[in-house]
Design an enzyme around this catalytic site. Sequence first.
Site: not given
Ligand code: NDP
Length: 463
Positions: A16, A35, A48, A99, A115, A180-181, A201, A265, A314, A439
């Site tokens: 960004g 940066e 990514c 970049y 910064a 996702y991750i 969970r 997260g 992103t 097809h």
């Molecule tokens: P997400 O928000 O996708 O997932 C977080 C996960 O952790 C959820 O399953 C959540 O559970 C769980 N969680 C949260 N807190 C706890 C806790 N205290 N104990 C156990 N589990 C917990 O975050 P990510 O870290 O996977 O990714 C971050 C962000 O990065 C994403 O939101 C996405 O936008 C971006 N990203 C995008 C990608 C892509 O475009 N392909 C790839 C990687 C990242 P619950 O579901 O119950 O809340």
Amino acid sequence: MASYDYDLFVIGGGSGGVRAARVAAALGKRVGIAEEFRFGGTCVIRGCVPKKLYVYASQFPEHFADAAGYGWTVPKAEFNWQTLVANKEREISRLEAIYKKNVQGAGGETFQSRAVLVEPHVVRLVDQDRTVTADQILIATGGRPASHPALPGHEHCIFSNEAFDLPELPKAIMIEGGGYIAVEFANIFHGLGVETTLVYRGKEILSRFDMDLRSMLHETMVKKGIRILCRSVSEHIKKRPDGRLDAHVTGGVVLTVDQVMLAIGRVPNTENLGLEQVGVEMNTAGAINVDRYSRTNVANIWAIGDVTHRVQLTPVAIHEAMCFVETAFRNNPTAPDHETIATAVFSQPEIGTVGLSEDEAVQRFADVEIYRAAFRPMRNTLAGRDEKMLTKLVVDGASRKVLGAHILGPDAGEMAQLLGIPLKAGVSKDDFDRTMAVHPTAAEELVTMYKPTYRVRNGQRID
Ligand code: NDP
């Protein structure tokens, strides 16, 4: 008007920030960007880009296995983790340089420094021990993996940042999280031959996606050999005398692994930025509050991307950057549009999705039609791979508008990008029906599902 060193100073050189700096500089504005780590930010350096490279790396064993059905004899393949890490590093260094060069090429000035804000128009370049002034300031400092201090033994855990550069490929790993991750890395490590357990969970992985995709991906991952423990959390992580880790999870399960990775997260990078000092408001999660034009409560200070915790993707940060430049420098107030964002999860198989899930649609619309096809993609036939693909459309029965399109299978991310355009434009199911198929492809299923598989009227499923 006061005279400042810069028309725009950007804090944070990720997707960004760099986009905003480059585009503003190209307009002839005097731009500086700082940066503290590496230009390119999370996406290029530890998100990514390396992730997708590792996904490719992890897919080769299946390609080798599938080749036999097509008549190929493939000698025993060997994998070298250090080679992958080194080659990844070379590629991201190349991108990092691009970049930086792109900003400089447009006339912007880049600073390798942390910064921080000192006053609304004053930024301190910490590593250079000097201050600069700017008319407008953009904060694009992104986020970082959320830590888990409540977990005993959390100090033994790694995050996605470290996972890319582990000195050794672990023999066994436990990954906590169901987003996702966690899902992407579970597939990467499994594909590279690591014994992988995903601990989540909730009741089903990927809580923000269509349930059909979630359950079918779960099933396929398990079939490949990934262990998934839902309704589970880690309770404590203990280091063993042999250096390995015992991860104690719900129900008395103990997993002995070489690494525990937390993917629970991401949190915004707003600490020690001087935000409080200049009065920039944040929410309780520490994200910067902005209006619809990405402006903070301090008139000349703006924020975009993950630091604002709107949609952590992103392309969204880049879009917000473009809108910011329109608003701040082209006298054309433009609010980023966060509706109907196509997205992919680079799991194996991939997820590509745009619009409402079935459950979301049913909450909002009285008559929902579901078109659904689960089939074995042609590539898997001779390969003998028992892995299905899913295409699904969610349609408003009253208006015929396509509300959501969901795909699980090879190249689903590529398909989601293309589906994002018609769904954004408000396409109807009749438009899909009128569209000729390409097809033989897997995507042709999207335009040949003529009859609803079922409907959901006022929350009741009708087959
Ligand atoms: P997400 O928000 O996708 O997932 C977080 C996960 O952790 C959820 O399953 C959540 O559970 C769980 N969680 C949260 N807190 C706890 C806790 N205290 N104990 C156990 N589990 C917990 O975050 P990510 O870290 O996977 O990714 C971050 C962000 O990065 C994403 O939101 C996405 O936008 C971006 N990203 C995008 C990608 C892509 O475009 N392909 C790839 C990687 C990242 P619950 O579901 O119950 O809340």
